[in-house]
Design a protein around this motif. Structure first.
Motif, PDB file in Angstrom:
ATOM      1  N   ILE B 235       0.854  -1.187   0.000  1.00  0.00           N
ATOM      2  CA  ILE B 235       0.000   0.000   0.000  1.00  0.00           C
ATOM      3  C   ILE B 235       0.887   1.234   0.000  1.00  0.00           C
ATOM      4  N   ARG B 236       0.603   2.123  -0.929  1.00  0.00           N
ATOM      5  CA  ARG B 236       1.424   3.324  -1.076  1.00  0.00           C
ATOM      6  C   ARG B 236       0.573   4.544  -0.760  1.00  0.00           C
ATOM      7  N   ALA B 237       1.055   5.365   0.157  1.00  0.00           N
ATOM      8  CA  ALA B 237       0.358   6.608   0.460  1.00  0.00           C
ATOM      9  C   ALA B 237       0.698   7.614  -0.626  1.00  0.00           C
ATOM     10  N   GLN B 238      -0.335   8.281  -1.188  1.00  0.00           N
ATOM     11  CA  GLN B 238      -0.080   9.265  -2.230  1.00  0.00           C
ATOM     12  C   GLN B 238       0.687  10.437  -1.633  1.00  0.00           C
ATOM     13  N   ASN B 239       1.440  11.136  -2.446  1.00  0.00           N
ATOM     14  CA  ASN B 239       2.264  12.283  -2.042  1.00  0.00           C
ATOM     15  C   ASN B 239       3.362  11.897  -1.060  1.00  0.00           C
ATOM     16  N   GLU B 240       3.449  10.656  -0.729  1.00  0.00           N
ATOM     17  CA  GLU B 240       4.526  10.228   0.167  1.00  0.00           C
ATOM     18  C   GLU B 240       5.201   9.040  -0.477  1.00  0.00           C
ATOM     19  N   GLU B 241       6.423   8.851  -0.131  1.00  0.00           N
ATOM     20  CA  GLU B 241       7.147   7.723  -0.697  1.00  0.00           C
ATOM     21  C   GLU B 241       6.882   6.453   0.097  1.00  0.00           C
ATOM     22  N   GLU B 242       6.178   6.656   1.214  1.00  0.00           N
ATOM     23  CA  GLU B 242       5.991   5.566   2.158  1.00  0.00           C
ATOM     24  C   GLU B 242       5.223   4.384   1.546  1.00  0.00           C
ATOM     25  N   GLU B 243       5.752   3.205   1.733  1.00  0.00           N
ATOM     26  CA  GLU B 243       5.058   2.001   1.287  1.00  0.00           C
ATOM     27  C   GLU B 243       4.955   1.042   2.448  1.00  0.00           C
ATOM     28  N   LYS B 244       3.852   0.334   2.486  1.00  0.00           N
ATOM     29  CA  LYS B 244       3.678  -0.618   3.576  1.00  0.00           C
ATOM     30  C   LYS B 244       3.209  -1.940   2.996  1.00  0.00           C
ATOM     31  N   GLU B 245       3.829  -3.013   3.434  1.00  0.00           N
ATOM     32  CA  GLU B 245       3.414  -4.323   2.947  1.00  0.00           C
ATOM     33  C   GLU B 245       2.505  -4.976   3.985  1.00  0.00           C
ATOM     34  N   ILE B 246       1.360  -5.468   3.519  1.00  0.00           N
ATOM     35  CA  ILE B 246       0.442  -6.122   4.450  1.00  0.00           C
ATOM     36  C   ILE B 246       0.069  -7.503   3.917  1.00  0.00           C
ATOM     37  N   GLU B 247      -0.339  -8.369   4.840  1.00  0.00           N
ATOM     38  CA  GLU B 247      -0.780  -9.710   4.457  1.00  0.00           C
ATOM     39  C   GLU B 247      -2.173  -9.941   5.009  1.00  0.00           C
ATOM     40  N   PHE B 248      -2.981 -10.669   4.240  1.00  0.00           N
ATOM     41  CA  PHE B 248      -4.357 -10.872   4.650  1.00  0.00           C
ATOM     42  C   PHE B 248      -4.895 -12.115   3.952  1.00  0.00           C
ATOM     43  N   GLY B 249      -6.042 -12.590   4.465  1.00  0.00           N
ATOM     44  CA  GLY B 249      -6.574 -13.849   3.940  1.00  0.00           C
ATOM     45  C   GLY B 249      -7.636 -13.684   2.870  1.00  0.00           C
ATOM     46  N   THR B 250      -8.455 -12.610   3.017  1.00  0.00           N
ATOM     47  CA  THR B 250      -9.561 -12.427   2.063  1.00  0.00           C
ATOM     48  C   THR B 250      -9.678 -10.950   1.680  1.00  0.00           C
ATOM     49  N   ILE B 251     -10.429 -10.707   0.608  1.00  0.00           N
ATOM     50  CA  ILE B 251     -10.536  -9.351   0.052  1.00  0.00           C
ATOM     51  C   ILE B 251     -11.996  -9.032  -0.273  1.00  0.00           C
ATOM     52  N   VAL B 252     -12.428  -7.826   0.085  1.00  0.00           N
ATOM     53  CA  VAL B 252     -13.715  -7.328  -0.415  1.00  0.00           C
ATOM     54  C   VAL B 252     -13.404  -6.160  -1.350  1.00  0.00           C
ATOM     55  N   VAL B 253     -13.842  -6.261  -2.586  1.00  0.00           N
ATOM     56  CA  VAL B 253     -13.624  -5.186  -3.552  1.00  0.00           C
ATOM     57  C   VAL B 253     -14.866  -4.300  -3.564  1.00  0.00           C
ATOM     58  N   ALA B 254     -14.683  -3.020  -3.232  1.00  0.00           N
ATOM     59  CA  ALA B 254     -15.804  -2.074  -3.201  1.00  0.00           C
ATOM     60  C   ALA B 254     -15.353  -0.766  -3.842  1.00  0.00           C
ATOM     61  N   THR B 255     -14.883  -0.869  -5.087  1.00  0.00           N
ATOM     62  CA  THR B 255     -14.310   0.306  -5.742  1.00  0.00           C
ATOM     63  C   THR B 255     -15.380   1.239  -6.314  1.00  0.00           C
ATOM     64  N   GLY B 256     -16.638   0.810  -6.287  1.00  0.00           N
ATOM     65  CA  GLY B 256     -17.719   1.724  -6.618  1.00  0.00           C
ATOM     66  C   GLY B 256     -17.809   2.155  -8.072  1.00  0.00           C
ATOM     67  N   PHE B 257     -18.386   3.342  -8.259  1.00  0.00           N
ATOM     68  CA  PHE B 257     -18.665   3.813  -9.616  1.00  0.00           C
ATOM     69  C   PHE B 257     -18.129   5.214  -9.800  1.00  0.00           C
ATOM     70  N   GLN B 258     -18.143   5.678 -11.017  1.00  0.00           N
ATOM     71  CA  GLN B 258     -17.992   7.104 -11.282  1.00  0.00           C
ATOM     72  C   GLN B 258     -19.094   7.494 -12.253  1.00  0.00           C
ATOM     73  N   PRO B 259     -19.518   8.791 -12.222  1.00  0.00           N
ATOM     74  CA  PRO B 259     -20.617   9.160 -13.111  1.00  0.00           C
ATOM     75  C   PRO B 259     -20.163   9.147 -14.571  1.00  0.00           C
ATOM     76  N   TYR B 260     -21.068   8.800 -15.426  1.00  0.00           N
ATOM     77  CA  TYR B 260     -20.831   8.829 -16.865  1.00  0.00           C
ATOM     78  C   TYR B 260     -20.471  10.253 -17.283  1.00  0.00           C
ATOM     79  N   ASP B 261     -19.492  10.373 -18.164  1.00  0.00           N
ATOM     80  CA  ASP B 261     -19.077  11.699 -18.631  1.00  0.00           C
ATOM     81  C   ASP B 261     -19.844  12.046 -19.911  1.00  0.00           C
ATOM     82  N   PRO B 262     -20.762  13.035 -19.841  1.00  0.00           N
ATOM     83  CA  PRO B 262     -21.608  13.312 -21.021  1.00  0.00           C
ATOM     84  C   PRO B 262     -20.986  14.293 -22.011  1.00  0.00           C
ATOM     85  N   THR B 263     -19.673  14.482 -21.971  1.00  0.00           N
ATOM     86  CA  THR B 263     -19.033  15.425 -22.897  1.00  0.00           C
ATOM     87  C   THR B 263     -19.421  15.097 -24.336  1.00  0.00           C
TER      88      THR B 263
END
Lengths: 162, 588
Positions: B235-263
């Motif tokens: 995991i990388r924090a934006q605007n920082e060089e800091e990185e952290k490594e994590i370990e885990f067993g399961t994942i929930v993906v909840a990246t959601g939506f963005q509105p349609y661009d009507p350009t």
């Protein structure tokens, strides 16, 4: 007056290439599944063999496929950087490059042996690759090896035992 | 001693999904004549109780020791049928599946004869492999009792809290500087007209202070890999060089939506043409105008507003701007959203006239139809446009009203011109732009609409195709808040199950090395990405390679690299694959 009847021409069946597809479980097999789920239509010439990773595909399997009369062999795996096993696809690619040259020396047209990266979300692309391959091979005709090796001369040699 | 194979072949109609194209009876009849096939049958649904019962009865009656089911993709029902053979005391690796649906009937639906021939070939190939299948010992892996939740919107927050409340540690990662996602940008949420902040703030507070939740704001996933029970991410924090490594067993993906661009649609480049989400931001007390409803171009209260529905939703080839692919799906929230917002506008500014241009109106949720009734009581004008005559929004320089909306009304049969101050486009949802990266990293599939695909639309709607990865909220398809939260709770429960068990079964398909053939050259070690092969010195002085079973992921790359042919990839042996190729080409 005698009516001359035209003798119907013998209908020649169009040559239908036989293609073996080795697809990795994670990307390309799923991509082929997606082609199905999205009801994308493609010609029924390919017979798919599922492997876990394209890295697993031993060149001997490809050579045997041509030996058994395949008109074409497709390897399809994950895009660069997407391999479920980190780099199995790169190893498949190396083997592919070498084997392709070798096959050409043996007189097998390069259009008969193809490697493509197809992701799990590229159902349409999988269908396109199959369509292209079928068209290409129809153009160049049956495999030159096909005629001499078909007829069941190759027996299962079993596993070597010590 | 090796047992003579006795194979049962089961050909599935899948309702009409396969049977409507492939002559299933003919395929079953054909299969019954293949070598070592003891019995071959067909059924309407092999995965149904009765279909499974048929296999179980036959295993007893015909003393089957191999089972082939010709149905859907093994990615779908291989676990189902493996369980069936296991219940009858057979090893799950004596099962083989032929894919007659995704690879035959659905892709050759207009060629029944060719499809039937291909189906026979695939069954013959599966039987050829089944004859050579071998039972394998069951492998288990430990599941780390920590989860990763990707996305800090209402779905991610709900899932994270739900997992944490069960006693598991949760890493909750959000790319923006604050939690709350798109919901936090809304003015009011239908059908209750709650202020979303009032709903979100207590939840965010709980999450931030929860002893089991580690929040990461303004952070992104630099790298993620692993498998169920043993995932790893950087995991990388934006605007920082800091990185952290994590370990885990399961994942929930909840990246959601963005509105349609009507350009490029509906004159969107005019500042007084805005999206529904823009209007919400405009009406909020902490918005750019402190909640005063004014038009963006001239800062005056709008005398009239036209709402246009289905922008970026339910598109077809004719109504999509050039270069864009049509979004054919319904975004599900815009109809009610548009109606609820109109009611809000009327409350804030009763003199504003509202014109609602809709294609069809679907207020399907609980309490939504009642909202529609309320909306009608506001006396607003409704105009039904059609997909072959979209409304046109044109600039009206110098005129009293800056914009004119021209539309055909299919109910009155008239062309109508409406002078307005503001046009609001009810834009649909598209997946968040981080979704495709995550999809390729985690090997989750996306459906044609680019939302994540669930493992099964009805039976496994919260599972992704990758074990240990679950889906919550709009990441899987457009949803309103109640549906997103329900799905988040479900995904959380799913993610907890393997962690609560502590171990899960994994594939036993690993590489094994024949020490008699191994020359100790080490090529396999160089080919293994997981460092799962090491040297071992034998007592007789020979040095050979050895597979560390727990580390082997079963890709088989070592097997195809071994110059001595000493490595066997279990369940995908050269001999088994070669038999399939031979069956496809030489037999039949």
């Amino acid at each position: 007056m005698v009516e001359v009847q035209e003798i119907p021409k013998k209908v020649e069946r169009e040559f239908e290439p036989k293609i073996i597809g080795f697809l990795c479980n994670w990307c390309s097999y799923a991509g082929a599944d997606l082609a199905g789920t999205s009801r994308v239509q493609y010609p029924p010439n390919i017979r798919i063999v599922r492997v876990m990773c394209t890295g697993r595909i031993d060149p001997q399997l490809i050579l045997n496929a041509f030996r058994y009369g395949a008109d074409g062999v497709l390897i399809a795996g994950c895009h660069e950087g997407d391999c479920h096993y980190i780099g199995g696809n790169y190893r498949a690619y190396r083997k592919y490059l070498l084997l392709k040259e070798f096959l050409q020396i043996m007189g097998i047209d390069e259009k008969r042996f193809r490697l493509e990266w197809v992701s799990a979300s590229e159902g349409e692309r999988f269908a396109k690759v199959v369509r292209e391959m079928v068209d290409d091979i129809k153009e160049i005709g049956p495999s030159p090896l096909g005629t001499i090796t078909t007829g069941g001369i190759v027996e299962d040699e079993g596993e070597p035992k010590i | 001693m090796e047992e003579e194979p006795r194979i049962g072949v089961y050909v599935c109609n899948c309702g009409i999904n396969i049977g409507g194209v492939v002559n299933v009876e003919e395929v079953a009849e054909y299969a019954s004549k293949l070598p070592n096939v003891a019995v071959a049958r067909s059924h309407l649904y092999m995965c149904s109780d009765r279909g499974q019962g048929m296999i179980k009865d036959d295993i007893d009656e015909f003393k089957l020791n191999r089972v082939v089911v010709a149905s859907c993709s093994p990615r779908m029902h291989e676990p189902t049928f493996r369980k069936v053979v296991e219940e009858k005391g057979l090893n799950k690796y004596v099962f083989e599946q032929a894919n007659l649906r995704e690879h035959v009937s659905w892709v050759h639906s207009k060629q029944p004869e060719e499809a039937t021939n291909k189906a026979k070939d695939l069954v013959r190939m599966a039987v050829a492999k089944a004859r050579l299948l071998e039972p394998l010992p069951q492998q288990m892996v430990d599941v780390k009792g920590e989860a990763l939740v990707i996305g800090g919107g209402i779905s991610g927050l709900s899932a994270a809290k739900s997992i944490a409340d069960r006693g598991f540690k949760v890493h909750l990662i959000e790319k923006t500087p604050s939690f709350g996602g798109k919901m936090a940008q809304l003015y009011k949420v239908f059908p209750t007209f709650d202020d979303p902040q009032e709903l979100l703030n207590p939840l965010i507070e709980d999450v931030m202070n929860h002893p089991n939740i580690i929040p990461y704001l303004s952070s992104e996933i630099a790298d993620i890999d692993g498998y169920i029970g043993n995932y790893r991410a950087v995991i990388r924090a934006q605007n920082e060089e800091e990185e952290k490594e994590i370990e885990f067993g399961t994942i929930v993906v909840a990246t959601g939506f963005q509105p349609y661009d009507p350009t490029g649609e509906f004159n969107y480049n005019n500042p007084n043409v805005i999206t529904l989400l823009d209007l919400h931001q405009l009406m909020r007390d902490d918005g750019p105008t402190q909640g005063n409803l004014v038009t963006p171009a001239d800062g005056k209260p709008p005398r009239s507003i036209a709402f246009i529905s289905c922008v970026g939703s339910r598109q077809n080839e004719n109504i999509v701007p050039e270069g864009k692919k049509p979004n054919t799906y319904c975004s599900r929230v815009c109809c009610t959203g548009m109606i609820a917002t109109s009611i809000e506008v009327k409350e804030k500014s009763p003199d504003t006239d509202i014109f609602l241009l809709y294609r069809d109106l679907r207020t399907h949720g609980k309490g939504h139809e009642e909202l529609f009734t309320d909306f009608r009581e506001t006396g607003s004008t409704m105009i039904r446009y059609t997909d072959d005559q979209l409304p046109v929004v044109s600039n009206n320089e110098g005129a009293e009203y800056p914009l004119t909306v021209t539309s055909y009304d299919s109910l009155s049969g008239l062309n109508i011109e409406i002078p307005v101050d503001l046009v609001v486009l009810a834009t649909g949802m598209i997946p968040d732009d981080t979704a495709s990266q995550i999809a390729s990293k985690l090997h989750i599939t996306m459906s044609a609409d680019k939302f994540f695909q669930e493992l099964h639309p009805k039976l496994a709607p919260l599972n992704s195709v990758t074990d240990g990865v679950y889906l919550a909220g709009c990441t899987q398809g457009p949803k309103d808040v109640p549906d997103s939260v329900s799905q988040a709770f479900g995904a959380a429960a799913k993610a907890c199950a393997p962690m609560a068990m502590g171990t899960v079964e994994v594939e036993s398909t690993i590489s094994v090395i024949n020490e008699d053939y191994c020359t100790g050259c080490g090529v396999c070690q160089g080919s293994c990405e997981f460092s799962a092969i090491v040297f071992e010195d034998k007592p007789e002085g020979k040095r050979v390679s050895k597979v560390i079973e727990a580390l082997c992921k079963g890709c088989g790359t070592c097997g195809s690299s071994c110059p001595s042919g000493a490595i066997t990839m279990l369940h995908f042996k050269d001999r088994q694959l070669d038999a399939m190729v031979r069956a496809a080409l030489l037999e039949g």
